[in-house]
Design an enzyme around this catalytic site. Structure first.
Site, PDB file in Angstrom:
ATOM      1  N   GLY A  12      33.748 -18.522  27.117  1.00 13.27           N
ATOM      2  CA  GLY A  12      34.607 -19.403  26.501  1.00 13.27           C
ATOM      3  C   GLY A  12      34.840 -20.874  27.461  1.00 13.27           C
ATOM      4  O   GLY A  12      33.859 -21.343  28.460  1.00 13.27           O
TER       5      GLY A  12
ATOM      6  N   GLY B 220       2.672 -34.213  38.069  1.00 16.53           N
ATOM      7  CA  GLY B 220       3.137 -32.776  38.409  1.00 16.53           C
ATOM      8  C   GLY B 220       2.193 -31.655  37.950  1.00 16.53           C
ATOM      9  O   GLY B 220       1.317 -31.264  38.654  1.00 16.53           O
ATOM     10  N   SER B 221       2.054 -31.356  36.736  1.00 10.39           N
ATOM     11  CA  SER B 221       1.033 -30.427  35.988  1.00 10.39           C
ATOM     12  C   SER B 221      -0.535 -30.947  36.193  1.00 10.39           C
ATOM     13  O   SER B 221      -1.375 -30.119  36.273  1.00 10.39           O
ATOM     14  CB  SER B 221       1.429 -30.106  34.690  1.00 10.39           C
ATOM     15  OG  SER B 221       2.526 -29.670  34.633  1.00 10.39           O
TER      16      SER B 221
ATOM     17  N   ARG C 158      38.553  -9.728  28.719  1.00  8.11           N
ATOM     18  CA  ARG C 158      39.029 -10.787  28.005  1.00  8.11           C
ATOM     19  C   ARG C 158      39.674 -10.339  26.697  1.00  8.11           C
ATOM     20  O   ARG C 158      38.918  -9.470  25.867  1.00  8.11           O
ATOM     21  CB  ARG C 158      38.094 -12.006  27.702  1.00  8.11           C
ATOM     22  CG  ARG C 158      38.615 -13.408  26.855  1.00  8.11           C
ATOM     23  CD  ARG C 158      39.736 -14.041  27.417  1.00  8.11           C
ATOM     24  NE  ARG C 158      40.201 -15.399  26.706  1.00  8.11           N
ATOM     25  CZ  ARG C 158      41.074 -16.008  26.937  1.00  8.11           C
ATOM     26  NH1 ARG C 158      42.039 -15.694  28.087  1.00  8.11           N
ATOM     27  NH2 ARG C 158      41.159 -17.059  26.415  1.00  8.11           N
TER      28      ARG C 158
ATOM     29  N   GLU D  63       6.446 -23.678  38.685  1.00 10.09           N
ATOM     30  CA  GLU D  63       5.170 -23.316  38.624  1.00 10.09           C
ATOM     31  C   GLU D  63       4.596 -23.285  37.348  1.00 10.09           C
ATOM     32  O   GLU D  63       3.866 -22.325  36.801  1.00 10.09           O
ATOM     33  CB  GLU D  63       5.223 -21.740  38.995  1.00 10.09           C
ATOM     34  CG  GLU D  63       4.812 -21.121  40.530  1.00 10.09           C
ATOM     35  CD  GLU D  63       5.488 -22.059  41.594  1.00 10.09           C
ATOM     36  OE1 GLU D  63       5.070 -22.382  42.493  1.00 10.09           O
ATOM     37  OE2 GLU D  63       6.862 -21.744  41.377  1.00 10.09           O
TER      38      GLU D  63
END
Length: 401
Positions: free
Chosen positions: A355, A135-136, A284, A379
């Site tokens: 919650g 990947g990187s 709420r 990225e």
């Protein structure tokens, strides 16, 4: 203060563009985003609306039919779109990176061929660096392009293409040893190839296969795919910029502006999470009063809002630095790192405020809770950003002993 994340110093044109995008998000994206996301359905009507607004050509120069706007304008639009649904901002981002790379590095023929159609959204872009085993560590890619007369033959497997199925132009990074003797640094023997294809899945042109969509935890709707090249032949004039060996630098330039985009996405998702949290907290009731009147919840809201503001400020700074023509890898790395981390934290706090209902798919925060983790990776991971930041700081603060 009427809302968070305001940006000072915008022109009338920028303000008008942002107002138009914000109205579109409120009317056309937010009401349908969760439903489409749960079905993992590509947002065709939303994309068509964005084409009509000219968003696909926002940063493409006016001479090619685009709006010729700045990276800042684009990033602020992305922030608004991600506030509605992050997947939609991903559809635009990969297209934008390819258009940017063409504008900055393409030959005149490549610009003339692709940019006018990209500005209209008729040609949509994707870019490809990652592979199944990496990947990187971009320097370790194994996909290869070999010259054969007036063509190149491409072989290899790529991973994590956003817009892999719906795109018609893919910028693909491959190793190309032509003209680069053995022992050449890996990043100096890479080339970006512009691969045209038909939208869809399966064999989309001879030698090129796009398997079906990868099933993901979040970031649904947008198609994320692999790309398999097996004897794929493309003309030599589809080497980005016309010269081999420059692919790594071209891709890193695209990723640098992409990091500003990911920071903007983090800001947008965090802002939406705050909106949901602060609204729910006033509705709420517990112990005879709205939970927003409990100090513990007010502390959470204060922390969330401060993080939204801080991330937005860093994203704006990184975009303006790039627009000025200055090097901005330090600012982009900091903005991407902070915005993605803060986004995760703000979304989690909004989830806690909801919650048990936050765990229900009937509430929008459940979707955001699954989307935020992608920003920690896209990225470049947080660890990669910290490496970039650390190296740049050592350049700026070199010890003079």
């Amino acid at each position: 203060m009427t809302r968070l994340a305001q940006t000072t110093g915008l022109t009338d044109v920028q303000q008008e563009i942002l107002s138009t995008v914000r109205d579109f998000v409120d009317k056309e994206i937010i009401p349908v985003a969760t439903q489409l996301e749960h079905r993992d359905e590509y947002p065709t009507e939303i994309v068509e609306g964005l084409k009509e607004l000219g968003l696909f050509g926002l940063m493409i120069p006016e001479e090619y039919g685009g709006l010729g706007e700045s990276l800042l304008t684009y990033a602020l639009c992305v922030e608004e779109i991600a506030r509605g649904w992050m997947s939609v901002s991903g559809i635009i981002n990969t297209h934008f990176i390819v258009a940017y790379m063409l504008k900055q590095h393409g030959t005149q023929e490549q610009k003339d061929t692709f940019l006018p159609r990209m500005a209209l959204g008729e040609v949509r872009g994707a870019f490809s660096m990652s592979e199944p085993a990496l990947g990187s560590d971009v320097s370790a890619i194994t996909s290869k392009g070999v010259r054969d007369g007036e063509e190149y033959v491409l072989n290899g497997q790529k991973m994590w293409l956003t817009n892999g199925g719906t795109s018609s132009l893919v910028a693909v990074l491959c190793r190309s040893d032509e003209g680069h003797p053995e022992g050449t640094a890996p990043h100096k023997s890479m080339t970006t190839f512009l691969v045209e294809k038909e939208p869809g899945f399966g064999e989309v042109r001879p030698g090129l296969t796009i398997p079906g969509k990868i099933d993901k935890m979040g970031y649904k709707g947008v198609d994320t795919t692999e790309l398999i090249m097996d004897g794929l032949r493309i003309p030599a004039n589809r080497v980005l910029g016309g010269t081999t060996g420059r692919g790594f630098y071209q891709m890193m330039d695209g990723v640098e502006v992409g990091r500003v985009n990911v920071a903007a996405r983090g800001c947008g998702v965090a802002q939406r999470a705050f909106e949901l949290g602060v609204s729910y907290a006033q509705q709420r009731q517990t112990f005879g009063k709205p939970i927003a009147q409990h100090q513990a919840i007010q502390f959470k809201l204060a922390e969330m809002a401060t993080k939204v503001e801080a991330a937005h400020a860093m994203m704006v700074n990184a975009a303006r630095k790039k627009d000025s023509g200055e090097r901005n890898d330090l600012e982009a790395g900091m903005a991407k790192y902070l915005a993605s981390e803060y986004c995760k934290e703000v979304v989690e706090d909004a989830f806690r405020i909801h919650g048990g209902y936050g765990f229900s798919k009937e509430y929008e925060i459940e979707r955001l809770y699954r989307e935020a983790p992608m920003l920690l990776i896209g990225e470049g991971t947080a660890e990669i950003q910290k490496m970039i930041i650390g190296r740049r700081l050592l350049e700026e603060y070199r010890f003079q002993g």
